[in-house]
Motif scaffolding. Structure first.
Motif, PDB file in Angstrom:
ATOM      1  N   TRP A  76       0.868  -1.187   0.000  1.00 55.45           N
ATOM      2  CA  TRP A  76       0.000   0.000   0.000  1.00 55.45           C
ATOM      3  C   TRP A  76       0.897   1.227   0.000  1.00 55.45           C
ATOM      4  O   TRP A  76       1.967   1.227   0.616  1.00 55.45           O
ATOM      5  CB  TRP A  76      -0.874   0.027   1.257  1.00 55.45           C
ATOM      6  CG  TRP A  76      -2.128  -0.764   1.132  1.00 55.45           C
ATOM      7  CD1 TRP A  76      -2.282  -1.934   0.465  1.00 55.45           C
ATOM      8  CD2 TRP A  76      -3.406  -0.448   1.706  1.00 55.45           C
ATOM      9  NE1 TRP A  76      -3.581  -2.365   0.591  1.00 55.45           N
ATOM     10  CE2 TRP A  76      -4.285  -1.472   1.339  1.00 55.45           C
ATOM     11  CE3 TRP A  76      -3.877   0.615   2.486  1.00 55.45           C
ATOM     12  CZ2 TRP A  76      -5.624  -1.480   1.732  1.00 55.45           C
ATOM     13  CZ3 TRP A  76      -5.199   0.610   2.885  1.00 55.45           C
ATOM     14  CH2 TRP A  76      -6.072  -0.424   2.502  1.00 55.45           C
ATOM     15  N   SER A  77       0.456   2.277  -0.669  1.00 58.48           N
ATOM     16  CA  SER A  77       1.221   3.513  -0.641  1.00 58.48           C
ATOM     17  C   SER A  77       0.588   4.475   0.353  1.00 58.48           C
ATOM     18  O   SER A  77      -0.617   4.691   0.342  1.00 58.48           O
ATOM     19  CB  SER A  77       1.246   4.144  -2.032  1.00 58.48           C
ATOM     20  OG  SER A  77       2.116   3.397  -2.847  1.00 58.48           O
ATOM     21  N   ILE A  78       1.429   5.049   1.211  1.00 62.91           N
ATOM     22  CA  ILE A  78       0.949   5.950   2.249  1.00 62.91           C
ATOM     23  C   ILE A  78       1.639   7.296   2.077  1.00 62.91           C
ATOM     24  O   ILE A  78       2.870   7.352   1.937  1.00 62.91           O
ATOM     25  CB  ILE A  78       1.299   5.389   3.655  1.00 62.91           C
ATOM     26  CG1 ILE A  78       0.844   3.931   3.806  1.00 62.91           C
ATOM     27  CG2 ILE A  78       0.739   6.287   4.755  1.00 62.91           C
ATOM     28  CD1 ILE A  78      -0.640   3.715   3.825  1.00 62.91           C
ATOM     29  N   ALA A  79       0.840   8.366   2.071  1.00 59.99           N
ATOM     30  CA  ALA A  79       1.415   9.707   1.942  1.00 59.99           C
ATOM     31  C   ALA A  79       2.153  10.056   3.231  1.00 59.99           C
ATOM     32  O   ALA A  79       1.598   9.948   4.323  1.00 59.99           O
ATOM     33  CB  ALA A  79       0.316  10.723   1.667  1.00 59.99           C
ATOM     34  N   LEU A  80       3.411  10.476   3.093  1.00 63.60           N
ATOM     35  CA  LEU A  80       4.230  10.737   4.278  1.00 63.60           C
ATOM     36  C   LEU A  80       3.748  11.960   5.056  1.00 63.60           C
ATOM     37  O   LEU A  80       3.852  12.010   6.274  1.00 63.60           O
ATOM     38  CB  LEU A  80       5.690  10.930   3.866  1.00 63.60           C
ATOM     39  CG  LEU A  80       6.393   9.666   3.375  1.00 63.60           C
ATOM     40  CD1 LEU A  80       7.777  10.003   2.833  1.00 63.60           C
ATOM     41  CD2 LEU A  80       6.513   8.652   4.510  1.00 63.60           C
TER      42      LEU A  80
ATOM     43  N   ILE B 226      -2.205   9.388   5.038  1.00 59.31           N
ATOM     44  CA  ILE B 226      -3.385   8.888   4.319  1.00 59.31           C
ATOM     45  C   ILE B 226      -2.944   7.979   3.177  1.00 59.31           C
ATOM     46  O   ILE B 226      -2.005   8.282   2.442  1.00 59.31           O
ATOM     47  CB  ILE B 226      -4.225  10.069   3.794  1.00 59.31           C
ATOM     48  CG1 ILE B 226      -4.759  10.875   4.981  1.00 59.31           C
ATOM     49  CG2 ILE B 226      -5.367   9.581   2.912  1.00 59.31           C
ATOM     50  CD1 ILE B 226      -5.469  12.153   4.605  1.00 59.31           C
ATOM     51  N   ALA B 227      -3.655   6.853   3.041  1.00 52.88           N
ATOM     52  CA  ALA B 227      -3.344   5.901   1.973  1.00 52.88           C
ATOM     53  C   ALA B 227      -3.658   6.542   0.631  1.00 52.88           C
ATOM     54  O   ALA B 227      -4.632   7.275   0.480  1.00 52.88           O
ATOM     55  CB  ALA B 227      -4.144   4.623   2.153  1.00 52.88           C
ATOM     56  N   VAL B 228      -2.800   6.271  -0.347  1.00 52.94           N
ATOM     57  CA  VAL B 228      -2.990   6.824  -1.678  1.00 52.94           C
ATOM     58  C   VAL B 228      -4.125   6.069  -2.361  1.00 52.94           C
ATOM     59  O   VAL B 228      -4.167   4.839  -2.320  1.00 52.94           O
ATOM     60  CB  VAL B 228      -1.679   6.710  -2.487  1.00 52.94           C
ATOM     61  CG1 VAL B 228      -1.884   7.172  -3.916  1.00 52.94           C
ATOM     62  CG2 VAL B 228      -0.575   7.517  -1.807  1.00 52.94           C
ATOM     63  N   ALA B 229      -5.067   6.805  -2.977  1.00 56.24           N
ATOM     64  CA  ALA B 229      -6.212   6.188  -3.649  1.00 56.24           C
ATOM     65  C   ALA B 229      -5.712   5.169  -4.675  1.00 56.24           C
ATOM     66  O   ALA B 229      -4.652   5.369  -5.255  1.00 56.24           O
ATOM     67  CB  ALA B 229      -7.032   7.266  -4.332  1.00 56.24           C
ATOM     68  N   PRO B 230      -6.427   4.113  -4.948  1.00 48.79           N
ATOM     69  CA  PRO B 230      -7.768   3.820  -4.451  1.00 48.79           C
ATOM     70  C   PRO B 230      -7.797   3.150  -3.073  1.00 48.79           C
ATOM     71  O   PRO B 230      -8.876   2.844  -2.587  1.00 48.79           O
ATOM     72  CB  PRO B 230      -8.316   2.870  -5.516  1.00 48.79           C
ATOM     73  CG  PRO B 230      -7.112   2.173  -6.056  1.00 48.79           C
ATOM     74  CD  PRO B 230      -5.985   3.138  -5.948  1.00 48.79           C
ATOM     75  N   ASP B 231      -6.646   2.909  -2.443  1.00 50.64           N
ATOM     76  CA  ASP B 231      -6.692   2.340  -1.097  1.00 50.64           C
ATOM     77  C   ASP B 231      -7.209   3.385  -0.108  1.00 50.64           C
ATOM     78  O   ASP B 231      -7.063   4.581  -0.319  1.00 50.64           O
ATOM     79  CB  ASP B 231      -5.295   1.877  -0.665  1.00 50.64           C
ATOM     80  CG  ASP B 231      -4.813   0.725  -1.535  1.00 50.64           C
ATOM     81  OD1 ASP B 231      -5.663  -0.059  -1.987  1.00 50.64           O
ATOM     82  OD2 ASP B 231      -3.612   0.633  -1.775  1.00 50.64           O
ATOM     83  N   GLU B 232      -7.792   2.912   0.990  1.00 46.07           N
ATOM     84  CA  GLU B 232      -8.352   3.844   1.960  1.00 46.07           C
ATOM     85  C   GLU B 232      -7.853   3.526   3.361  1.00 46.07           C
ATOM     86  O   GLU B 232      -7.797   2.351   3.748  1.00 46.07           O
ATOM     87  CB  GLU B 232      -9.882   3.767   1.940  1.00 46.07           C
ATOM     88  CG  GLU B 232     -10.462   4.414   0.691  1.00 46.07           C
ATOM     89  CD  GLU B 232     -11.957   4.230   0.597  1.00 46.07           C
ATOM     90  OE1 GLU B 232     -12.571   3.773   1.584  1.00 46.07           O
ATOM     91  OE2 GLU B 232     -12.498   4.544  -0.472  1.00 46.07           O
ATOM     92  N   GLY B 233      -7.531   4.563   4.098  1.00 45.14           N
ATOM     93  CA  GLY B 233      -7.075   4.371   5.464  1.00 45.14           C
ATOM     94  C   GLY B 233      -6.088   5.457   5.818  1.00 45.14           C
ATOM     95  O   GLY B 233      -5.724   6.271   4.974  1.00 45.14           O
TER      96      GLY B 233
END
Lengths: 816, 127
Positions: free
Chosen positions: B85-89, B93-100
């Motif tokens: 999953w990619s997470i904005a540092l 926030i997870a990079v779309a389309p993932d959520e979290g």
């Protein structure tokens, strides 16, 4: 900076795809204006047949609605036909007086259906099959009238006939040649197709030339042929071919020759004017299928974005008939000719026919009838020019007969139910994928991956997803020939690698600068690949960039679901001593390792070690003579062996020692993907060497060498490379094979797909037949091993990369 | 999306200087790398990207709790080592389309020194 003005004449699939590609590359370069002569925004013309057949609706097939244009700041003029280009003042003029100036112009005027020049062709009820308007007319007629005549027994004509039949009309197909779809099918397949369409209730009049359409009260009532025969017709659909629409270009003095003539960068003779899609003639060919048009779109967009890389050099095309219940596929040179040979499988009663055309041991054409699921695979072999000589005795039976008995599950897309799971990693069903393809207008595997996550993890269902794409889109789906490495670049893996080698690039920033990476820092997909290409190409000069390595390789241990790590010491050839077992037991006890496990590769796995503890664990093992097992890397993993002739009553060679020798030579080497070996002491093959990347099986007279096996998601048995006699030969062939794999396979490509891609004949040519090349590859392997054959654990136990294993700071106490 | 995320997650509450804790020097973290700071709140991952920007997130991916400090860092994003999953540092926030979302913590550079606050930034304290 003032934006340039880009005008596009035509609003079809090829043109709009060009704009989409352009917006991705250079969203701010142009003010864009589009003129479309239809009242609709961009829709998927390929899917008009399913709409006619009542399987989909117009709404389902819209690709870009009006909002899309607005959102992207594109000025859209619908229902306006451009009638004049003023090249001197660089402007276009529409029939209603609207005009627009341009700096760059794209002509995407598409094609016109060819209307037979016979009396009565202008009567009401005489239409073509080209756009939504035609489909509406057909649907309307089917509700009111009885008799339909389709003139033209090509792909489009048959799909129209099928649709009209399903809508309850009495349909007759008229075809001038003697065989249906004679431009895609050989005579046998053509006859079989006709038979099954007749069984569906269509009537055929073959070899008939239309003389006149007879009208009554202004509407068509009958078709009369040259031989005097007449058939009743309340609706006549002309599907006798298309002509590139060059009228506008010609009137502006742009060179046309059965299409607007373009070069490999899609420019016309006026370099400000590009042309794309069905209206162009590229190297003398006008394409009518969507896949080549999309390839053109990509090149055109690239040049409009001023990137200036990429040429369109023509396409090999394939066709599938979109008539439910009929499986038909044709590609390439399906008739064959001078210097070609045919492989045939013909079972007319069972409704099965396959013809493969080979030339110089390569597949150049295919016709499949009754069972077309292998079409994509054949097409891939054609496009990649794979040498098929090693598989020719099995080729006709399809990909599933190549020992792919695992969970991969190719070739069953058509039979699957919507609720059937396709991607087992991410839990994606067929229905979800189909829905995404249809509603979001997806055309490529990458699109499907990012929208649905199918095939986005382990990738073993990639083939199946491609099948579903092909099945949903019909014959116009083509897997892109060469995919860019990732979204950071337009270059393919092979191009990047060649640049690293030819331009002697030795660091990731160098590569990114030279090849104009789109993201300064790359992504988790390209960085590990680049790092691998660099260190495998320049083992002596390239610096291994640990921050571009996946955590397992950075930490030299395997990360587990709870963030702890597993430790697997190397047990050479899977053999152990009392001291080694005791050391492992001691380390497990001392560090309270929660779980131990014997692995499939004959090693002992210590699970649940905290990261901070790793260097200590390794130090303990190193003191007792144990080194890293590299069970965490894209690297030589294990050499599995059986006991062999030392103990086994069947053993004919010392397989254990051979395994140890191989492992001592190859350990520490980095490879495109993990690399496993095994050595069996006799043909009973207890070490399962025939599902390894490199397998050695002892025989009475020496050793059999096997390559390209895999026991993972998609089981593949090895191919026999050759037989050799001595231990030295085994080592040399193993190292040479491994080195060529290291130098030429793409990152994350196991040997199994690599061998299939390049062909066994190629591998044999390099490793077996070319003694000099083999010796050189062996030497390069050993040179690289001089640098990379060391124990990373011992180093780290002594303090290398300390920051990796220790917290930056420990904050004690309560927080506010 | 990206712009919105920035607005939401930048610390809006003033944080008192006393709350800043020195955790080390920027040179302690490799470029495009991360280190773990152990705290009573649990592990916090401290990142440094190629441009020498620093970020701090709770060391747990919103997906399955993977240690983000072990991921590959690119631009202002980290890819979780477990399932990519990619997470904005900046925001967690997870990079779309993932959520979290992973909780983000205020962090700043003073010369070479890195200071961290254990009060989660607004908008992510609940996660």
């Amino acid at each position: 900076m003032k934006r340039m003005k880009l005008v596009m004449v035509g609003n079809g699939m090829a043109g709009v795809r060009t704009l989409e590609e352009l917006l991705k590359l250079a969203p701010d370069l142009y003010d864009i204006t589009v003129f479309g002569s239809e009242p609709h925004a961009n829709y998927n013309r390929i899917l008009l047949s399913p709409v006619l057949a009542g399987e989909q609706t117009i709404k389902d097939i819209m690709l870009n609605d009006v909002d899309w244009y607005e959102k992207n700041g594109i000025t859209l003029h619908l229902n306006k036909k451009i009638t004049r280009i003023d090249r001197k003042n660089r402007s276009v003029h529409a029939d209603d007086g609207t005009s627009a100036g341009y700096d760059r112009l794209i002509l995407a005027t598409g094609s016109n259906p060819f209307i037979l020049p016979v009396p009565g062709n202008d009567l009401a009820g005489v239409i073509s099959f080209r756009d939504i308007h035609d489909v509406d007319a057909m649907i309307e007629a089917s509700g009111k009238y009885q008799h339909a005549v389709v003139i033209g027994g090509g792909l489009l004509g048959l799909e129209a006939a099928n649709g009209l039949k399903l809508r309850g009309m009495d349909v007759t197909v008229v075809h001038l040649p003697d065989a249906l779809m004679e431009r895609q099918l050989d005579p046998v397949a053509s006859k079989m197709l006709q038979k099954s369409l007749e069984d569906k209730g269509l009537n055929f009049l073959m070899g008939k030339q239309t003389e006149q359409l007879i009208g009554r009260d202004g509407r068509v009532a009958a078709v009369r042929f040259k031989d005097g025969q007449e058939v009743p017709a309340d609706l006549v659909v002309m599907a006798v071919g298309i002509r590139p629409n060059t009228q506008l270009a010609e009137s502006a003095g742009i060179h046309c020759n059965r299409g607007i003539v373009v070069n490999d960068t899609m420019q016309t003779f006026d370099p400000r004017i590009y042309a794309i899609g069905e209206c162009v003639s590229h190297r003398g060919i006008a394409y009518g299928l969507v896949a080549p048009l999309f390839e053109m779109a990509k090149v055109c967009a690239n040049h409009l974005a001023e990137f200036g890389i990429g040429r369109y050099t023509g396409s090999v095309t394939s066709t599938k008939l979109k008539v439910t219940g009929i499986e038909l596929f044709s590609a390439g040179d399906y008739l064959g000719g001078e210097g070609t040979e045919d492989l045939l499988l013909s079972d007319p009663k069972g409704g099965l026919y396959k013809k493969l055309v080979l030339k110089d041991n390569k597949l150049v054409g295919a016709v499949l009838y009754g069972e077309s699921t292998d079409g994509n695979w054949y097409f891939k072999l054609m496009r990649e020019g794979t040498d098929v000589s090693a598989l020719r005795n099995r080729l006709l039976f399809g990909e599933t007969h190549l020992g792919d008995s695992g969970h991969g599950g190719q070739n069953r897309a058509a039979a699957m139910q919507d609720a059937d799971q396709v991607c087992d990693c991410n839990g994606v069903c067929k229905g979800t994928i189909v829905k995404a393809i249809v509603t979001k207008g997806l055309f490529t595997l990458d699109d499907v991956k990012s929208h649905t996550k199918a095939a986005a993890s382990c990738g073993s269902c990639t083939g199946l997803v491609e099948q579903i794409l092909a099945h949903t889109l019909g014959g116009d789906y083509e897997a892109p020939e060469a995919k860019p490495m990732c979204k950071c670049t337009d270059y393919t893996h092979d191009q990047v690698r060649a640049a690293i080698r030819d331009q002697q690039l030795t660091s990731i920033p160098d590569v990114m600068a030279k090849l104009e990476w789109k993201r300064a820092d790359g992504c988790p997909s390209c960085r590990p690949a680049l790092n691998y290409y660099l260190i495998s190409t320049w083992p002596e000069t390239a610096k291994d960039d640990y921050q571009s390595r996946y955590i397992n390789e950075r930490a030299h241990a395997n990360i587990q679901k709870d963030g702890s790590y597993s430790v697997i010491p190397r047990l050479w050839g899977g053999s152990v001593t009392v001291d080694q077992l005791r050391a492992i037991a001691d380390v497990a006890e001392k560090f309270e390792v929660p779980t131990m496990k014997i692995t499939g590769g004959q090693r002992i796995d210590l699970l649940g070690v905290k990261k901070e503890t790793l260097p200590e664990v390794w130090g303990f093992l190193a003191d007792r003579g144990l080194v890293s097992g590299h069970a965490y890397g894209k690297a030589l993993r294990t050499v599995k062996t059986c006991v062999g002739s030392e103990w086994c009553r069947f053993g004919v060679q010392d397989s254990t020692q051979m395994g140890i020798d191989l492992e001592e030579m190859t350990w520490g080497s980095w490879t495109p993907h993990k690399f496993k070996m095994a050595v069996s002491g006799c043909p009973r093959n207890c070490a399962e060497a025939t599902i390894k990347d490199f397998g050695v099986v002892a025989i009475e007279s020496g050793w059999e060498l096997h390559v390209g096996g895999n026991g993972g998601v998609k089981v593949r048995a090895t191919d026999l490379l050759c037989r050799v006699t001595t231990r030295e030969e085994v080592l040399e062939y193993a190292a040479a094979f491994m080195q060529i794999y290291r130098e030429e396979a793409r990152y994350l490509e196991r040997t199994a797909p690599w061998v299939e891609r390049v062909g066994l004949a190629y591998i044999k040519g390099r490793v077996v037949d070319d003694a000099e090349g083999r010796a050189a590859a062996y030497k390069r392997f050993l040179e690289s091993q001089e640098i990379y054959r060391f124990d990373p654990w011992a180093e780290r136990a002594k303090g290398v990369d300390k920051h990796e294993f220790t917290p930056m700071k420990v904050i004690e106490g309560q927080t506010a | 999306m990206n712009n919105l995320a920035k607005k939401v997650a930048m610390p809006t509450k003033p944080i008192k200087f006393e709350q800043w804790i020195e955790v080390g020097a920027i040179s302690d973290i490799p470029k495009d790398g991360a280190r773990v700071v152990k705290t009573p709140l649990g592990d916090i991952a401290v990142f440094r990207n190629l441009q020498d920007e620093v970020f701090a997130l709770r060391d747990k991916c919103p997906h399955k709790g993977g240690p983000l400090s072990q991921g590959i860092i690119y631009g202002r994003t980290v890819a979780c080592p477990l399932h990519n999953w990619s997470i904005a540092l900046e925001t967690g926030i997870a990079v779309a389309p993932d959520e979290g979302c992973a909780a983000s913590f205020p962090i700043r550079l003073d010369g070479e020194k890195v200071f961290l606050s254990l009060t989660p930034s607004d908008g992510s304290a609940d996660h």
